[in-house]
Motif scaffolding. Structure first.
Motif, PDB file in Angstrom:
ATOM      1  N   VAL A  42       0.819  -1.210   0.000  1.00 45.95           N
ATOM      2  CA  VAL A  42       0.000   0.000   0.000  1.00 45.95           C
ATOM      3  C   VAL A  42       0.854   1.262   0.000  1.00 45.95           C
ATOM      4  CG1 VAL A  42      -1.744   1.275   1.307  1.00 45.95           C
ATOM      5  CG2 VAL A  42      -1.882  -1.198   1.139  1.00 45.95           C
ATOM      6  N   ARG A  43       1.971   1.237   0.716  1.00 47.50           N
ATOM      7  CA  ARG A  43       2.846   2.417   0.808  1.00 47.50           C
ATOM      8  C   ARG A  43       3.848   2.479  -0.336  1.00 47.50           C
ATOM      9  NH1 ARG A  43       3.470   1.169   6.975  1.00 47.50           N
ATOM     10  NH2 ARG A  43       5.050  -0.208   6.138  1.00 47.50           N
ATOM     11  N   GLY A  44       3.703   1.615  -1.308  1.00 46.47           N
ATOM     12  CA  GLY A  44       4.641   1.572  -2.429  1.00 46.47           C
ATOM     13  C   GLY A  44       5.653   0.462  -2.227  1.00 46.47           C
ATOM     14  N   ILE A  45       6.730   0.529  -2.974  1.00 38.78           N
ATOM     15  CA  ILE A  45       7.758  -0.505  -2.895  1.00 38.78           C
ATOM     16  C   ILE A  45       8.664  -0.222  -1.704  1.00 38.78           C
ATOM     17  CG2 ILE A  45       9.723  -1.550  -4.068  1.00 38.78           C
ATOM     18  CD1 ILE A  45       8.232  -1.070  -6.694  1.00 38.78           C
ATOM     19  N   GLU A  46       8.779  -1.220  -0.820  1.00 41.80           N
ATOM     20  CA  GLU A  46       9.609  -1.099   0.374  1.00 41.80           C
ATOM     21  C   GLU A  46      10.753  -2.105   0.291  1.00 41.80           C
ATOM     22  OE1 GLU A  46       7.508  -0.532   4.216  1.00 41.80           O
ATOM     23  OE2 GLU A  46       5.727  -1.021   3.038  1.00 41.80           O
ATOM     24  N   THR A  47      11.968  -1.632   0.495  1.00 40.21           N
ATOM     25  CA  THR A  47      13.136  -2.499   0.563  1.00 40.21           C
ATOM     26  C   THR A  47      13.510  -2.641   2.031  1.00 40.21           C
ATOM     27  OG1 THR A  47      13.866  -1.742  -1.609  1.00 40.21           O
ATOM     28  CG2 THR A  47      15.512  -2.824  -0.218  1.00 40.21           C
ATOM     29  N   ILE A  48      13.516  -3.879   2.498  1.00 36.17           N
ATOM     30  CA  ILE A  48      13.699  -4.155   3.921  1.00 36.17           C
ATOM     31  C   ILE A  48      14.945  -5.011   4.110  1.00 36.17           C
ATOM     32  CG2 ILE A  48      12.642  -5.198   5.960  1.00 36.17           C
ATOM     33  CD1 ILE A  48       9.928  -4.892   4.293  1.00 36.17           C
ATOM     34  N   ALA A  49      15.843  -4.576   4.977  1.00 38.79           N
ATOM     35  CA  ALA A  49      17.038  -5.370   5.292  1.00 38.79           C
ATOM     36  C   ALA A  49      16.621  -6.603   6.087  1.00 38.79           C
ATOM     37  CB  ALA A  49      18.036  -4.540   6.090  1.00 38.79           C
ATOM     38  N   VAL A  50      17.128  -7.759   5.718  1.00 34.75           N
ATOM     39  CA  VAL A  50      16.802  -9.004   6.409  1.00 34.75           C
ATOM     40  C   VAL A  50      17.177  -8.910   7.890  1.00 34.75           C
ATOM     41  CG1 VAL A  50      17.356 -11.471   6.540  1.00 34.75           C
ATOM     42  CG2 VAL A  50      16.890 -10.413   4.328  1.00 34.75           C
ATOM     43  N   THR A  51      18.232  -8.186   8.206  1.00 33.55           N
ATOM     44  CA  THR A  51      18.650  -8.038   9.611  1.00 33.55           C
ATOM     45  C   THR A  51      17.635  -7.269  10.441  1.00 33.55           C
ATOM     46  OG1 THR A  51      19.947  -6.084   9.032  1.00 33.55           O
ATOM     47  CG2 THR A  51      21.113  -8.204   9.102  1.00 33.55           C
ATOM     48  N   ASP A  52      16.729  -6.501   9.807  1.00 32.47           N
ATOM     49  CA  ASP A  52      15.694  -5.742  10.516  1.00 32.47           C
ATOM     50  C   ASP A  52      14.394  -6.520  10.667  1.00 32.47           C
ATOM     51  OD1 ASP A  52      17.390  -3.569  10.773  1.00 32.47           O
ATOM     52  OD2 ASP A  52      16.665  -2.609   8.932  1.00 32.47           O
ATOM     53  N   VAL A  53      14.283  -7.670  10.009  1.00 29.58           N
ATOM     54  CA  VAL A  53      13.036  -8.436  10.009  1.00 29.58           C
ATOM     55  C   VAL A  53      12.846  -9.142  11.353  1.00 29.58           C
ATOM     56  CG1 VAL A  53      11.801 -10.363   8.944  1.00 29.58           C
ATOM     57  CG2 VAL A  53      13.069  -8.749   7.513  1.00 29.58           C
ATOM     58  N   ILE A  54      11.666  -8.962  11.927  1.00 31.66           N
ATOM     59  CA  ILE A  54      11.281  -9.639  13.164  1.00 31.66           C
ATOM     60  C   ILE A  54      10.532 -10.924  12.821  1.00 31.66           C
ATOM     61  CG2 ILE A  54       9.878  -9.481  15.254  1.00 31.66           C
ATOM     62  CD1 ILE A  54      10.287  -6.406  15.049  1.00 31.66           C
ATOM     63  N   ALA A  55       9.603 -10.835  11.863  1.00 32.58           N
ATOM     64  CA  ALA A  55       8.802 -11.986  11.444  1.00 32.58           C
ATOM     65  C   ALA A  55       8.302 -11.741  10.028  1.00 32.58           C
ATOM     66  CB  ALA A  55       7.624 -12.187  12.383  1.00 32.58           C
ATOM     67  N   ALA A  56       8.064 -12.827   9.309  1.00 32.48           N
ATOM     68  CA  ALA A  56       7.532 -12.727   7.953  1.00 32.48           C
ATOM     69  C   ALA A  56       6.779 -14.006   7.641  1.00 32.48           C
ATOM     70  CB  ALA A  56       8.657 -12.513   6.948  1.00 32.48           C
ATOM     71  N   LYS A  57       5.631 -13.854   6.956  1.00 37.10           N
ATOM     72  CA  LYS A  57       4.868 -15.036   6.572  1.00 37.10           C
ATOM     73  C   LYS A  57       3.987 -14.725   5.373  1.00 37.10           C
ATOM     74  CE  LYS A  57       0.911 -14.261   9.606  1.00 37.10           C
ATOM     75  NZ  LYS A  57       0.068 -14.836  10.653  1.00 37.10           N
ATOM     76  N   GLU A  58       3.576 -15.791   4.700  1.00 37.45           N
ATOM     77  CA  GLU A  58       2.624 -15.665   3.603  1.00 37.45           C
ATOM     78  C   GLU A  58       1.247 -15.421   4.194  1.00 37.45           C
ATOM     79  OE1 GLU A  58       1.240 -17.999  -0.436  1.00 37.45           O
ATOM     80  OE2 GLU A  58       2.328 -19.107   1.101  1.00 37.45           O
ATOM     81  N   VAL A  59       0.440 -14.607   3.529  1.00 36.05           N
ATOM     82  CA  VAL A  59      -0.931 -14.342   3.968  1.00 36.05           C
ATOM     83  C   VAL A  59      -1.881 -14.595   2.806  1.00 36.05           C
ATOM     84  CG1 VAL A  59      -0.300 -12.698   5.778  1.00 36.05           C
ATOM     85  CG2 VAL A  59      -0.716 -11.868   3.478  1.00 36.05           C
ATOM     86  N   PRO A  60      -3.159 -14.872   3.114  1.00 40.85           N
ATOM     87  CA  PRO A  60      -4.125 -15.131   2.045  1.00 40.85           C
ATOM     88  C   PRO A  60      -4.436 -13.866   1.258  1.00 40.85           C
ATOM     89  CG  PRO A  60      -5.207 -15.166   4.184  1.00 40.85           C
ATOM     90  CD  PRO A  60      -3.732 -15.022   4.442  1.00 40.85           C
ATOM     91  N   PRO A  61      -5.064 -14.034   0.107  1.00 36.25           N
ATOM     92  CA  PRO A  61      -5.446 -12.856  -0.683  1.00 36.25           C
ATOM     93  C   PRO A  61      -6.431 -11.975   0.091  1.00 36.25           C
ATOM     94  CG  PRO A  61      -6.098 -14.897  -1.794  1.00 36.25           C
ATOM     95  CD  PRO A  61      -5.450 -15.272  -0.511  1.00 36.25           C
ATOM     96  N   PRO A  62      -6.515 -10.704  -0.280  1.00 39.61           N
ATOM     97  CA  PRO A  62      -7.454  -9.818   0.425  1.00 39.61           C
ATOM     98  C   PRO A  62      -8.888 -10.274   0.176  1.00 39.61           C
ATOM     99  CG  PRO A  62      -6.566  -8.711  -1.495  1.00 39.61           C
ATOM    100  CD  PRO A  62      -5.826 -10.006  -1.362  1.00 39.61           C
ATOM    101  N   PRO A  63      -9.796  -9.983   1.103  1.00 44.45           N
ATOM    102  CA  PRO A  63     -11.190 -10.366   0.898  1.00 44.45           C
ATOM    103  C   PRO A  63     -11.807  -9.582  -0.263  1.00 44.45           C
ATOM    104  CG  PRO A  63     -10.963  -9.045   2.875  1.00 44.45           C
ATOM    105  CD  PRO A  63      -9.584  -9.315   2.360  1.00 44.45           C
ATOM    106  N   ALA A  64     -12.809 -10.169  -0.872  1.00 44.19           N
ATOM    107  CA  ALA A  64     -13.510  -9.492  -1.968  1.00 44.19           C
ATOM    108  C   ALA A  64     -14.250  -8.286  -1.404  1.00 44.19           C
ATOM    109  CB  ALA A  64     -14.496 -10.446  -2.624  1.00 44.19           C
ATOM    110  N   PRO A  65     -14.373  -7.220  -2.206  1.00 41.04           N
ATOM    111  CA  PRO A  65     -15.123  -6.044  -1.744  1.00 41.04           C
ATOM    112  C   PRO A  65     -16.564  -6.417  -1.420  1.00 41.04           C
ATOM    113  CG  PRO A  65     -13.995  -5.588  -3.815  1.00 41.04           C
ATOM    114  CD  PRO A  65     -13.850  -7.047  -3.551  1.00 41.04           C
ATOM    115  N   ARG A  66     -17.099  -5.790  -0.381  1.00 43.53           N
ATOM    116  CA  ARG A  66     -18.489  -6.047   0.000  1.00 43.53           C
ATOM    117  C   ARG A  66     -19.434  -5.300  -0.922  1.00 43.53           C
ATOM    118  NH1 ARG A  66     -19.072  -5.840   6.494  1.00 43.53           N
ATOM    119  NH2 ARG A  66     -17.643  -7.555   6.953  1.00 43.53           N
ATOM    120  N   ARG A  67     -20.563  -5.923  -1.186  1.00 41.44           N
ATOM    121  CA  ARG A  67     -21.599  -5.257  -1.965  1.00 41.44           C
ATOM    122  C   ARG A  67     -22.449  -4.401  -1.040  1.00 41.44           C
ATOM    123  NH1 ARG A  67     -24.207  -8.497  -6.741  1.00 41.44           N
ATOM    124  NH2 ARG A  67     -22.380  -8.419  -8.067  1.00 41.44           N
ATOM    125  N   ARG A  68     -22.938  -3.324  -1.536  1.00 37.52           N
ATOM    126  CA  ARG A  68     -23.792  -2.446  -0.729  1.00 37.52           C
ATOM    127  C   ARG A  68     -25.218  -2.891  -0.783  1.00 37.52           C
ATOM    128  NH1 ARG A  68     -21.500   3.495  -0.579  1.00 37.52           N
ATOM    129  NH2 ARG A  68     -19.332   2.991  -0.832  1.00 37.52           N
TER     130      ARG A  68
END
Length: 68
Positions: A42-68
């Motif tokens: 969301v904030r654009g492309i972020e380059t993160i040093a591996v030494t700064d990583v606390i945790a990382a994991k795969e997440v599911p796709p975002p939910p579909a938009p709700r209908r009104r």
């Protein structure tokens, strides 16, 4: 810590900022090597040093938009 993550996966990466505060990057992993992770989120492309990583994991796709 970041093993098993492949480019193209949707991931969340918790990492430390230079101030010592933790923050998250949520998006598609563009690149991962021994030194850096590159996440397109969301904030654009972020380059993160591996030494700064606390945790990382795969997440599911975002939910579909709700209908009104």
């Amino acid at each position: 810590m970041v093993s098993g993550l492949e480019p193209g996966m949707r991931v969340v990466v918790r990492y430390l900022l230079p101030t010592g505060q933790a923050t998250d990057a949520l998006g598609v992993l563009l690149r991962a090597d021994a030194d850096t992770l590159v996440v397109d989120g969301v904030r654009g492309i972020e380059t993160i040093a591996v030494t700064d990583v606390i945790a990382a994991k795969e997440v599911p796709p975002p939910p579909a938009p709700r209908r009104r």
